[in-house]
Enzyme design. Structure first.
Site, PDB file in Angstrom:
ATOM      1  N   GLY A 139      25.148  41.109  34.171  1.00 31.84           N
ATOM      2  CA  GLY A 139      23.933  41.730  34.860  1.00 31.84           C
ATOM      3  C   GLY A 139      22.829  39.955  34.905  1.00 31.84           C
ATOM      4  O   GLY A 139      23.335  39.391  34.713  1.00 31.84           O
ATOM      5  N   GLY A 168      22.975  31.605  41.233  1.00 32.53           N
ATOM      6  CA  GLY A 168      24.097  31.592  40.652  1.00 32.53           C
ATOM      7  C   GLY A 168      24.494  32.822  41.196  1.00 32.53           C
ATOM      8  O   GLY A 168      26.106  32.894  41.763  1.00 32.53           O
ATOM      9  N   HIS A 169      24.553  34.037  41.005  1.00 36.72           N
ATOM     10  CA  HIS A 169      25.739  35.289  41.182  1.00 36.72           C
ATOM     11  C   HIS A 169      25.357  35.484  42.824  1.00 36.72           C
ATOM     12  O   HIS A 169      26.466  35.500  42.952  1.00 36.72           O
ATOM     13  CB  HIS A 169      24.774  36.185  40.150  1.00 36.72           C
ATOM     14  N   GLN A 172      31.705  39.284  23.656  1.00 36.59           N
ATOM     15  CA  GLN A 172      31.435  37.482  23.436  1.00 36.59           C
ATOM     16  C   GLN A 172      31.030  36.717  22.994  1.00 36.59           C
ATOM     17  O   GLN A 172      30.440  35.502  23.253  1.00 36.59           O
ATOM     18  CB  GLN A 172      31.751  36.865  24.813  1.00 36.59           C
TER      19      GLN A 172
HETATM   20  O1  PAF Z   1      31.124  34.811  32.659  1.00 38.69           O
HETATM   21  C1  PAF Z   1      29.876  35.439  32.610  1.00 38.69           C
HETATM   22  O2  PAF Z   1      28.992  36.472  32.711  1.00 38.69           O
HETATM   23  C2  PAF Z   1      31.226  36.765  31.577  1.00 38.69           C
HETATM   24  O3  PAF Z   1      31.702  35.606  30.522  1.00 38.69           O
HETATM   25  C3  PAF Z   1      31.869  37.843  31.708  1.00 38.69           C
HETATM   26  C4  PAF Z   1      33.168  37.129  33.179  1.00 38.69           C
HETATM   27  C5  PAF Z   1      31.266  38.162  33.166  1.00 38.69           C
HETATM   28  C6  PAF Z   1      32.694  38.453  31.444  1.00 38.69           C
HETATM   29  O4  PAF Z   1      32.148  39.067  30.887  1.00 38.69           O
END
Ligand code: PAF
Length: 272
Positions: A25, A30-31, A55
């Site tokens: 989110g 960039g996304h 993570q």
């Molecule tokens: O790059 C990210 O935003 C995250 O590491 C990902 C690949 C969505 C995994 O949670």
């Protein structure tokens, strides 16, 4: 664009024609680039927005991670997503799921400062790939170590998923776009630009030694930047580069006012 909260809503559909863009989110330009690229590959673009608790080794970082569901839907739709999936934690982690280890590379560079980060990242990406079985998955080059590890995992465990990488998108001043940039004040942002300057100066180096010197010298010029690591790697193996490395890339990570920033750049004189 359809918004779904549970993948059951997709069950009957063939997913091998899906170009998948996994995100946490807080979507930015960039996304948007990843989604646009996905749309060039397939008319079926699935974007996931899931903040993966596994993570984050630092609970404060998880708590402060930007959340922007309203604008996520707008960015996703405008960039060409056809499905935006916002799963609940219970859908991704229904009890025990297979944990994936990033191996020794998971403890180096980014992994050295963020213990468990890459194991958590691979665990969620493996889970997402297993749930979706997309034909393609797109990742930005900004998280270069992540990209390398995902490619490695996909080669071994998800042969049907083609990993597509997309170059880092930068603001006009050179700062790599990141969801964390919203936490930088104007002054912080000016200090953060040292990263781009350092990478750029390194790319002008004529030898590996000169590249590393340029990188480190430039980073030292900004007292507000706390350097975590700066290294030149061999892209093929993700080990420290030697003069013989064909594809070299400079990596930098550090922080300004406690905001973690990472970036990298391919170095011009490849094959030096
Ligand atoms: O790059 C990210 O935003 C995250 O590491 C990902 C690949 C969505 C995994 O949670």
């Amino acid at each position: 664009m359809r918004e779904i909260s549970n993948l059951n809503q997709l069950r009957s559909e063939d997913t091998s024609n899906i170009a998948f863009v996994p995100t946490m989110g807080a979507l930015h330009a960039g996304h948007a680039k990843l989604i646009e690229k996905a749309r060039e590959i397939s008319p079926h673009v699935l974007v996931s927005a899931f903040i993966n608790p596994l993570q984050f080794n630092d609970p404060k970082d998880l708590e402060e991670y930007p959340r922007n569901p309203g604008s996520d839907a707008l960015v996703a739709e405008r960039s060409g997503a056809t499905i935006l999936w916002r799963p609940e934690v219970a859908e991704i982690y229904p009890g025990q799921v297979e944990s994936i280890s990033a191996g020794s590379l998971g403890n180096l560079f980014e992994g050295a400062s963020r213990p468990g980060h890459f194991d958590g990242m691979l665990t969620v990406v493996n889970r997402l790939f297993s749930l979706i079985h997309p034909g393609w998955a797109l990742f930005g080059e900004k998280d270069f170590q992540q990209l390398f590890l995902v490619r490695q995992m996909a080669r071994g465990q998800h042969e049907g998923v083609e990993i597509v990488s997309v170059p880092t998108v930068r603001a006009d001043d050179g700062l790599a776009l990141s969801s964390r940039n919203v936490r930088l004040s104007d002054e912080d942002r000016r200090a953060a630009l040292v990263i781009y300057r350092a990478l750029f100066n390194a790319s002008k180096g004529l030898s590996l030694k000169e590249m590393q010197e340029q990188l480190d010298k430039t980073l030292r010029q900004e007292p507000r930047f706390t350097c975590d690591y700066s290294a030149i790697i061999d892209e093929e193996y993700f080990t420290l580069a030697t003069e013989r490395s064909i594809a070299k890339r400079a990596l930098v990570a550090g922080s300004v006012s406690g905001v973690r920033l990472i970036d990298n750049m391919p170095l011009g004189n490849r094959g030096n």
